[in-house]
Design an enzyme around this catalytic site. Structure first.
Site, PDB file in Angstrom:
ATOM      1  N   LYS A 166     -58.447  43.626 -74.498  1.00  0.00           N
ATOM      2  CA  LYS A 166     -57.015  43.865 -74.311  1.00  0.00           C
ATOM      3  C   LYS A 166     -56.631  43.630 -72.857  1.00  0.00           C
ATOM      4  CE  LYS A 166     -53.562  47.460 -75.436  1.00  0.00           C
ATOM      5  NZ  LYS A 166     -53.407  48.818 -76.012  1.00  0.00           N
ATOM      6  N   SER A 243     -50.301  48.797 -79.654  1.00  0.00           N
ATOM      7  CA  SER A 243     -50.164  47.747 -78.662  1.00  0.00           C
ATOM      8  C   SER A 243     -51.404  46.876 -78.502  1.00  0.00           C
ATOM      9  CB  SER A 243     -49.836  48.373 -77.305  1.00  0.00           C
ATOM     10  OG  SER A 243     -50.883  49.238 -76.882  1.00  0.00           O
ATOM     11  N   SER A 267     -52.324  53.085 -80.667  1.00  0.00           N
ATOM     12  CA  SER A 267     -52.364  51.649 -80.388  1.00  0.00           C
ATOM     13  C   SER A 267     -53.609  50.935 -80.881  1.00  0.00           C
ATOM     14  CB  SER A 267     -52.201  51.405 -78.886  1.00  0.00           C
ATOM     15  OG  SER A 267     -50.873  51.667 -78.490  1.00  0.00           O
TER      16      SER A 267
END
Length: 520
Positions: A166, A243, A267
């Protein structure tokens, strides 16, 4: 041109091509056969039914300019014709489209279509930087994916496993982009890997690339306003979830075996549920967050997404150690959490729970709205403290949804934050007391991922209802695993197990055991 056009078909085909270039969705819809059996497929997957095809078309924003360079027409039967078109794109590359046209009531319409797009170096909605690999793990290369886990040595237990990182984690030689091009343009190049990255590399895993995130991880939808939404690897008609959106999609599409991400308010668990993946949010503070851009330190955790539970367990073992805390046998169920789910999801969950044959104990949690509001206020106050000055100094740099979220965070008063922090302490103790040494089981999210065509208010409504369920682990600082055990409306929905502090591996094992039990 090869073949012969039946009467009227060339006119319909040219009308379709013209409408495609103009993005005239009304004409395109009219030229597809109505009903649930119409099909459209591409590299992202198959869409079934006219309504879903129409919804996809209205959300994609048109197609790249192209010119037909060849058309083959083959009559298969009376009123059924296969048309294959070869295209050259204006800005490079070639593509194919294959269509089955049928004539009903005197009109030609497409019954089935398959689109082969031009080859792309990498999908910018999924990846910010990618390599082969971007960073090689310790030792020599090995087989990838599940084979790598099964055949790895004790010294290199993740040999050959491909990791999508990420875009919040430090990767040496690269910047942290945080899902925002303005931030990325001024970010310094990192000189060291974040510990959460290093531990995977040392175990033999390769970093395939740096994958997209919602801006500053302050969203759950996966709709980055700057790079576009990555596709949902389980259902292309739906949003990906965020996310940790890019890593989730990379794993779901088979471009990586592990997605390294963060979970503040869901997330990891949300995209895991939406895309049919295994996802683990670790105990708060158990895995180092050094070298990770923070959103809200009171809730931020590191975790992973995988396609298989054994891969998830292997990664978690490397990161947190082999110790397994035992869990009490009865699963804990809270009526309020079931009521928070959509009716179809609740039915699917209750049917699944009955199939497990496991004992159940009913428990009561603190009010779910209190949990969600506590997360909202404390998270907002910390997000503003971390990034508010930068946001104020760069007006217009954020997408509308995240900009609204930061604006709301800026309005949180010191008194509101103090009250929420006081409540957080009490609620954390209460949640931990309820979970005790058991495993709380619940649907990960209220229902399947919203459609890609869902408008902003609808997605915001889903976020609010989702927080009522994901906030339990967040407030408790507890580990939670999401396992792809439900199907609702043809789409995946996860089942979450929330356990006591330090029960991370035990939760993965328990969830894997339940998965096996309900598949027998």
């Amino acid at each position: 041109m090869t073949g012969t056009w039946p009467d009227g078909l060339e006119t319909a085909f040219r009308a379709y091509e013209d409408a495609l270039m103009r993005d005239d969705t009304a004409v395109l819809d009219a030229l597809f056969e109505p009903g649930p059996d119409t099909l459209r497929g591409d590299g992202a997957g198959l869409l079934r039914g006219h309504d879903r095809i129409s919804a996809f078309r209205s959300a994609r924003g048109g197609v790249a300019r192209r010119t037909l360079v060849g058309v083959d027409v083959q009559e298969l039967a009376a009123d059924e014709v296969l048309v294959v078109g070869e295209s050259r794109f204006t800005d490079g590359g070639r593509g194919l489209q294959t269509q089955l046209w049928r004539r009903t009531a005197g009109a030609w319409r497409i019954r089935t279509a398959h689109v082969t797009g031009r080859a792309v170096a990498f999908d910018r909605t999924v990846w910010r930087a990618v390599g082969d690999p971007l960073v090689r793990g310790a030792g020599a290369g090995a087989a990838s994916g599940a084979e790598a886990v099964a055949g790895a040595s004790d010294a290199r237990p993740l040999a050959g496993v491909r990791v999508a990182v990420k875009d919040l984690f430090a990767v040496a030689g690269h910047v942290i982009g945080a899902g925002n091009p303005t931030w990325e343009s001024a970010a310094r190049v990192e000189t060291e890997h974040a510990p959460a990255v290093s531990v995977l590399l040392q175990a033999g895993a390769d970093v395939t690339g740096i994958a997209r995130t919602d801006e500053f991880a302050y969203a759950l939808a996966g709709r980055n306003a700057h790079t576009g939404p990555p596709q949902n690897g389980a259902d292309p008609a739906r949003i990906s979830g965020g996310s940790t959106s890019g890593p989730a999609t990379a794993v779901a599409l088979g471009q990586a075996d592990v997605g390294l991400g963060t979970d503040t308010a869901g997330s990891i668990r949300v995209p895991a549920s939406y895309q049919g993946l295994w996802g683990l949010r670790t105990t708060h503070g158990l895995v180092s967050r050094d070298g990770v851009l923070p959103l809200a330190q009171s809730f931020d955790t590191v975790g992973w997404l995988t396609r298989r539970p054994d891969t998830l367990r292997a990664v978690a073992t490397v990161a947190v150690g082999p110790a397994v805390r035992r869990l009490a046998t009865p699963l804990l169920v809270c009526e309020a959490l079931l009521a928070a789910a959509d009716p179809a999801t609740r039915r699917a969950f209750e049917d699944w729970l009955a199939r497990t044959g496991t004992g159940v104990a009913v428990v009561d949690l603190p009010d779910l709205d209190d949990l969600a509001e506590t997360v909202r206020i404390v998270q907002g106050a910390e997000a503003h403290r971390n990034h508010g000055a930068w946001v104020a100094a760069h007006p217009g740099a954020l997408g509308p949804d995240v900009a609204d979220r930061f604006a709301a965070a800026a309005r949180i008063t010191a008194e509101q934050e103090a009250a929420a922090r006081d409540g957080l302490g009490r609620l954390r103790s209460a949640v931990r007391a309820v979970v005790a040494d058991g495993a709380l089981v619940l649907p990960t999210v209220p229902g399947p991922a919203p459609l890609r065509t869902a408008d902003g208010p609808a997605v915001l409504g889903t976020r609010r209802s989702t927080l009522r369920m994901t906030a339990v682990a967040g407030v408790g600082g507890l580990p939670a695993v999401s396992a792809p055990l439900l199907v609702v409306d043809g789409a995946p929905v996860g089942v979450s197990l929330v356990g006591p502090v330090g029960s991370d591996l035990a939760l993965v094992d328990r969830a894997a055991g339940l998965a096996v039990a309900t598949l027998l």
